[in-house]
Each structure stands twice: as structure tokens, then as C-alpha cells.
Design a protein around this motif. Structure first.
Motif, PDB file in Angstrom:
ATOM      1  N   UNK A   1       0.776  -1.231   0.000  1.00 51.58           N
ATOM      2  CA  UNK A   1       0.000   0.000   0.000  1.00 51.58           C
ATOM      3  C   UNK A   1       0.806   1.279   0.000  1.00 51.58           C
ATOM      4  N   UNK A   2       2.119   1.175   0.182  1.00 51.17           N
ATOM      5  CA  UNK A   2       2.917   2.403   0.219  1.00 51.17           C
ATOM      6  C   UNK A   2       3.048   2.957  -1.193  1.00 51.17           C
ATOM      7  N   UNK A   3       2.601   4.200  -1.405  1.00 50.50           N
ATOM      8  CA  UNK A   3       2.649   4.791  -2.748  1.00 50.50           C
ATOM      9  C   UNK A   3       3.631   5.970  -2.761  1.00 50.50           C
ATOM     10  N   UNK A   4       3.877   6.524  -3.941  1.00 50.70           N
ATOM     11  CA  UNK A   4       4.883   7.583  -4.051  1.00 50.70           C
ATOM     12  C   UNK A   4       4.594   8.722  -3.078  1.00 50.70           C
ATOM     13  N   UNK A   5       3.350   9.193  -3.062  1.00 52.74           N
ATOM     14  CA  UNK A   5       3.009  10.349  -2.236  1.00 52.74           C
ATOM     15  C   UNK A   5       3.238  10.093  -0.751  1.00 52.74           C
ATOM     16  N   UNK A   6       2.836   8.922  -0.277  1.00 54.69           N
ATOM     17  CA  UNK A   6       3.014   8.646   1.148  1.00 54.69           C
ATOM     18  C   UNK A   6       4.498   8.475   1.471  1.00 54.69           C
ATOM     19  N   UNK A   7       5.250   7.920   0.520  1.00 51.53           N
ATOM     20  CA  UNK A   7       6.697   7.741   0.716  1.00 51.53           C
ATOM     21  C   UNK A   7       7.383   9.105   0.811  1.00 51.53           C
ATOM     22  N   UNK A   8       7.024  10.012  -0.096  1.00 51.29           N
ATOM     23  CA  UNK A   8       7.583  11.371  -0.068  1.00 51.29           C
ATOM     24  C   UNK A   8       7.238  12.046   1.261  1.00 51.29           C
TER      25      UNK A   8
ATOM     26  N   UNK B   1      14.685  16.001   3.279  1.00 49.72           N
ATOM     27  CA  UNK B   1      14.000  16.880   2.322  1.00 49.72           C
ATOM     28  C   UNK B   1      14.489  16.681   0.897  1.00 49.72           C
ATOM     29  N   UNK B   2      15.798  16.685   0.727  1.00 49.17           N
ATOM     30  CA  UNK B   2      16.346  16.639  -0.619  1.00 49.17           C
ATOM     31  C   UNK B   2      16.005  15.320  -1.298  1.00 49.17           C
ATOM     32  N   UNK B   3      16.156  14.224  -0.575  1.00 46.74           N
ATOM     33  CA  UNK B   3      15.860  12.915  -1.124  1.00 46.74           C
ATOM     34  C   UNK B   3      14.374  12.832  -1.501  1.00 46.74           C
ATOM     35  N   UNK B   4      13.505  13.283  -0.595  1.00 48.81           N
ATOM     36  CA  UNK B   4      12.065  13.246  -0.851  1.00 48.81           C
ATOM     37  C   UNK B   4      11.717  14.100  -2.064  1.00 48.81           C
ATOM     38  N   UNK B   5      12.395  15.238  -2.202  1.00 45.87           N
ATOM     39  CA  UNK B   5      12.125  16.109  -3.338  1.00 45.87           C
ATOM     40  C   UNK B   5      12.530  15.438  -4.643  1.00 45.87           C
TER      41      UNK B   5
ATOM     42  N   UNK C   1       5.157  18.627  -2.745  1.00 40.73           N
ATOM     43  CA  UNK C   1       4.878  18.785  -1.316  1.00 40.73           C
ATOM     44  C   UNK C   1       5.986  19.516  -0.562  1.00 40.73           C
ATOM     45  N   UNK C   2       7.236  19.108  -0.796  1.00 41.72           N
ATOM     46  CA  UNK C   2       8.344  19.601   0.034  1.00 41.72           C
ATOM     47  C   UNK C   2       8.579  21.106  -0.161  1.00 41.72           C
TER      48      UNK C   2
END
Lengths: 329, 287
Positions: free
Chosen positions: A278-285, A295-299, B121-122
Motif C-alpha cells: 500500500x505504500x505509494x509515491x506520495x506517502x513515501x515522499x 528533504x532533498x531525497x524526498x524532493x 509537497x516539500x
């Protein structure tokens, strides 16, 4: 100025002409000045677009830096640590890459597969109901879930599925099944996401198709009846083609949003037990960026998503137009 | 009148079934909010409560004040946010609906581009924090002052207003301000109401910004409060007598909170439904 020969009596000199006629007034040759009132109305919205849409686009650069929240937002501009594509490389090589892309595409595709035809079918069936009052009541009830937040809807789901007290678990146990927490079981999590999304959105989605059906000329149905078409044939050969344009536009939006698998819904319903499905891109970010402060990795992950999403949109629109249907531009 | 056949009956039955699938879960939640802890543990949640108790409502409405605070926060964000949204959205939509406005096309493209690509988002989070809005209710409103989608809906509506009225008003000596206030706004009240409703429902139902930006539970809107009740909730942390806490069921409090949060929407929804329907179809159907 009043009464002086320099000022003609014609009113339109003093007000902007509504059709851009070549009216010029003294000291205001400049179109920006002539339409100052309209530009003034436009300004707040334009500022908002610049600040909240375009400035964050510049913020994309943190995907190529090592941004640390402790250094403050200003460090994005002053003496940033550039790391090139390191974060992208880390993401592509990580174990999560395959998992979240797979989950996102699967959940989203299922949602389109079931969620795209469902409102069309509902609209066709509602259209067949002759009893006006009954039709109205059904519409009122089916639109309702759209106006409730996912917080409320997830509360309903939790109440029904609670392993100890929920009705669904009770039924399963009465049928001789084990006591299960369906929301924490990887086998059931995706069907639950897809099912609840379709259930909540189908009524609202049918509105636009009902409007299209209302616009079809009744004479078409009459002549089809004369030719001996039954009700299903009328649906197939008149109702469906009558919805073709709006169908193609809704479909483009659905496919363009294929990387949006339902952020709020998943965030409320998932738990570490079902991250694997169930983990999707948005929830992972969200988790990596705002919970773990990477922050940088998530971006970098988010940017990957947005670029691929844009490509999806352009390609789908192109294909639909090649097929001779209406695109969104 | 057409004679009813098997298809009609099957169709009506199917529609009824679907309506039940929406209503029944609500009945379970209502029932759970009225059940005693003992009954829930013994029988699970039943459609009709065996004994009706009002413990959960007493806990939320009498013994504690956090629900009222959250309600006030939600009302504030919804009303102020919707009002400002309408000003920003309406102003832009009205200006862009004028075909004679120079640079109209360029501005439209500039705005439309944001529908298809965003920073994500970020950066948005960092921007709101950078603007000093962290832990402020304004963080829930300011970033959503303009929904580009709603703006285009409204612009399409303004474009359908008859031009002749405006032109004759000009000839009678009205200026831009008069035309907007005396002609355009009164003529488009239904459209403004529709867009306003979309915004209002959006504000009322939003919780993600609250969970990201607000550290202080006193500032939480209702949805955020309910979300917390769903995930981590300990009744003993709130007010309430020992006797009440003995018989209180956590799940009942949760359900009662769901009912109380849904109530305002349920109350206004039947009256506003026609506006919503109008809104989704305005300017979207072309023959």
C-alpha cells in the motif's frame, strides 16, 4: 477639466471601452493603465500563482542539493551543497523504488479500471429510471460520500472492519472464518482501497454523464425505436456515443493522474503491516520528507513523479486526439 | 408511460442496494456512538443498540471543551478562507473573461501551466514555513486562496454573460466598478455560490495541512481532531469523571465525533445539492 473644450462630451472618453475600440485618453496611451481596474482585480490571483505555484517550482533545486532544515530555507540560495543526481541514484537503486512505483501504478490502474466505467454505468442506469422522485433520492444519496472527508470515510471503514467489534469481522467469523484485521492484511488492502474509492466517487462522477445524456436529442431515441432497437441497443448506439466527448476528457485526466493513487486515503488507512502493498509515491515522499526530514531525497522522488506524470498527460492527450476525439487542448 | 419489465425491477433493486451500502455504514456508526462499552465488547457493533447510552456525547459535549475549540477553528477557517478565496478567484476570473483585455492569453497560459506541473509537497512546505505561517491557522488558508480549476469554471461562466448589458451600461455612463458591482456580481450570484460551496467543503474537510503545520492541538480543526481520535486516543487524558471513564468506550467516542463532524454537512447538503450539480456541469458540456 469639465466644460473645457479639450474634453469632448462623449462619455466613452472617460471610461475604458468594453470592446477595445480605439479610444485614447490624454495621459493614458498605455493599455495597462487604461484597463487598470481589471488588472487590479487580477493582481491578487496572479500574485498567488507566482508565490504558491512558481516559487515552489524553483524549490525543485533542493533535489540536487544536500539541503538541511537546520541551515534554514535561505541555504537553498546561499552556498548550497550541490550533489548532482546523487539522490536520484540513491532512489533508483533503493529497494523502495520498485515497490512504491509498482504499488502506485497497480492501485491507480485498478482505480481507473473499475472507477472509470462505474459512473458511466450508474449514469446509464439512473437514466433508465422513469420514476422522477425515486431517481432524485438515489442521486442525493449517492452524491453524499463525495462531500465527506477521507477522515470521516476512514472512520466508517474502521468501524465496519474492526477485528473485534466490526460487522464485517462478525460475518466472517459466523461463516467459520478466522478473526482477521482486513486493513492490516496485505491480501485485502488494495481491494479495500479500490473498492472504497469507487464506492465514494461513483455518484459524484455520474453527474457529468447524466448532464451529457440530458443533452441528447430525444428524436434519436425515437428513430432508433422505429428501427426496432431495444433498450440495451439504444444505450449502446445512442447514449454511449452521446457521451463520447466528455468520456475522452475524463479519461485523459484519469490517465494523467495515474501517479496519484490517493494520498489522503492511503495515509489514513495504511499501517506498517501493509506498506509492502500500500505504500505509494506520495506517502513515501511525505514520510521521508516531513517525518524523517530527508528533504532533498524526498524532493528527488517527488520530482521524478511530477515529470513522469507530465509525460503521461502529454502522451495520453496526443493519443486521444489522434483517435479523433476531443483532447483537453 | 412505459410498461415496467424485469429490467426495470432489477435496476431499481440495484439502485436501492447501492443506496443501502451508503446509508448502512452510517447507521452502524450512529449505533456505536450510542452503545455502552459492555454491549460493544459482548455483541460487537449492532445495527440497533441494545441499550442506548449518551456517555460518548456527554464526554465530548459536556465534560470537555476541545470539540468546541476545534469546531470554532473549523468555522473560522471555512468562513474566512472561503470569503478570501472568492475575492481572489472571482477577481481573476472576471478579468480573464474579458476578451478585450491585453495580455489575457499570456496570463491564462501562465496560470493554466500550474495545473499540469507543480513543485510538489516539500517546496510548498518549506515556503509556508519560510513565510512564518507555521503553527498558524493562516497556513490552512493562504496556500489555497486560488484553485486554478475553480477559477476557470468561474471564468467560463462570466464569459457566457450577455455582452450587450455591459455595453449599454457603458453608454449610460457606468464605469468599471459600477458594472462589476451592479451588473456582473448580481447576475452571477448562483455561480459564485457554487464555487464558494466547493471551497467551503474543501476547507471543512481538509486535515493534511493541519497535521503538517499545526503543532498546537488548540488550533486543530475538527477533521484533525477526529483523525487523532481515530489513531491515538486516550479518554483519560480529557476531562470526565472517574465513573464516566469506567463505562466509556473509546470506539463510541470516536463514532460520536464522526457523527458530530458530519452533522453540519448533512444539514446543509440537501439544500445546496442543486448548486453543486450546476457547478460541475457549468461550461463543461458542449452539445
Amino acid at each position: 477639466m469639465k466644460g473645457s473644450p479639450a474634453a469632448p462630451a462623449d462619455k466613452s472618453v472617460f471610461h475604458s471601452a468594453p470592446h477595445g475600440a480605439a479610444v485614447k485618453r490624454k495621459g493614458g496611451m498605455f493599455p495597462l493603465w487604461r484597463y487598470k481596474f481589471l488588472y487590479l482585480l487580477l493582481l491578487p490571483g496572479l500574485l498567488h500563482v507566482v508565490i504558491f505555484h512558481y516559487i515552489p517550482m524553483y524549490g525543485i533545486v533542493i533535489a540536487f542539493q544536500n539541503f538541511s532544515p537546520y541551515a534554514g530555507v535561505s541555504s537553498i540560495f546561499q552556498d548550497p551543497q550541490w550533489v548532482g543526481l546523487d539522490h536520484f541514484r540513491a532512489f533508483f537503486q533503493s529497494y523502495y523504488f520498485g515497490r512504491i512505483i509498482g504499488n502506485t501504478l497497480l492501485i491507480s490502474s485498478y482505480k481507473i479500471l473499475f472507477g472509470f466505467p462505474a459512473p458511466v454505468i450508474l449514469a446509464l442506469l439512473l437514466n433508465e429510471i422513469r420514476h422522477a422522485r425515486f431517481k432524485k433520492v438515489v442521486q442525493t444519496i449517492t452524491y453524499l460520500p463525495h462531500f465527506l472527508s477521507w477522515v470521516i470515510l476512514s472512520g466508517l471503514i474502521l468501524t465496519l472492519l474492526s477485528p473485534t467489534t466490526g460487522m464485517v469481522s462478525k460475518i466472517i467469523m459466523n461463516l467459520g472464518g478466522p478473526q482477521t484485521n482486513l486493513l492490516a492484511s496485505p491480501d485485502f488492502f488494495r481491494p479495500l482501497l479500490v473498492g472504497s474509492e469507487v464506492w465514494a466517487g461513483v455518484g459524484w462522477g455520474s453527474i457529468i454523464y447524466l448532464a451529457a445524456l440530458a443533452g441528447i436529442d430525444p428524436a434519436q431515441y425515437e428513430s432508433a425505436k422505429m428501427d426496432g432497437a431495444g433498450r440495451f441497443q439504444q444505450m449502446l448506439y445512442i447514449s454511449l456515443p452521446g457521451m463520447a466527448n466528455i468520456l475522452s476528457i475524463i479519461f485523459i485526466f484519469a490517465v494523467a493522474g495515474i501517479l496519484n493513487a490517493g494520498f489522503e486515503q492511503v495515509l489514513l488507512l495504511y499501517s506498517p503491516n501493509v506498506y509492502s502493498v500500500g505504500d505509494i509515491i506520495d506517502t513515501y515522499v511525505y514520510r521521508e520528507g516531513l517525518i524523517n526530514n530527508k528533504y532533498s531525497y524526498a524532493q528527488a522522488v517527488g520530482l521524478f513523479k511530477n515529470v513522469v506524470g507530465l509525460v503521461f498527460l502529454l502522451v495520453t492527450n496526443y493519443i486521444v486526439k489522434r483517435l479523433g476525439k476531443e483532447g483537453i487542448w | 408511460m412505459v410498461r415496467k419489465n424485469a429490467f426495470d425491477y432489477a435496476n431499481s433493486a440495484l439502485m436501492l442496494l447501492f443506496c443501502c451500502s451508503i446509508i448502512v455504514p452510517f447507521l452502524f456508526v450512529v449505533s456505536q456512538s450510542l452503545m455502552s462499552n459492555e454491549d460493544v465488547l459482548k455483541h460487537g457493533v449492532t445495527l440497533i443498540p441494545k441499550h442506548i447510552t449518551f456517555y460518548a456525547y456527554k464526554y465530548l459535549l459536556v465534560d470537555n471543551t476541545f470539540l468546541y475549540r476545534a469546531f470554532a477553528n473549523s468555522v473560522f477557517v471555512t468562513t474566512v478562507g472561503t470569503g478570501l478565496c472568492l475575492l481572489v478567484t472571482g477577481g481573476m476570473a472576471y478579468a480573464l473573461s474579458k476578451k478585450y483585455l491585453p495580455y489575457r492569453h499570456a496570463i491564462t497560459l501562465f496560470v493554466m501551466a500550474t495545473m499540469f506541473f507543480s513543485g510538489g509537497l516539500i517546496p510548498s512546505y518549506l515556503l509556508v514555513v519560510g513565510l512564518g505561517l507555521k503553527n498558524s491557522l493562516w497556513a490552512l488558508m493562504v496556500p489555497s486562496f486560488l484553485s486554478v480549476w475553480n477559477m476557470f469554471l468561474l471564468r467560463n461562466f462570466f464569459m457566457e454573460l450577455p455582452r450587450e448589458v455591459e455595453e449599454s451600461a457603458y453608454l449610460d455612463g457606468a464605469n468599471d466598478v459600477t458594472i462589476l458591482g451592479r451588473i456582473a456580481i448580481p447576475m452571477s450570484l448562483p455561480a459564485l455560490a457554487t464555487i464558494g460551496l466547493f471551497y467551503a467543503v474543501g476547507f471543512w474537510n481538509s486535515w493534511v495541512p493541519a497535521s503538517i503545520y499545526l503543532n498546537d492541538p488548540d488550533k486543530w480543526p475538527l477533521q484533525m481532531l477526529v483523525k487523532t481520535l481515530l489513531t491515538s486516543f486516550d479518554p483519560s487524558q480529557g476531562g470526565g469523571s472517574q465513573d464516566l471513564l469506567m463505562v466509556l468506550s473509546k470506539d463510541s467516542v470516536r463514532s460520536a465525533a464522526i457523527i458530530l463532524t458530519t452533522l453540519p454537512i448533512m444539514l446543509v447538503y440537501p439544500f445546496l445539492q442543486k448548486y453543486f450539480v450546476k457547478g460541475i456541469t457549468v461550461g463543461s458540456i458542449k452539445g
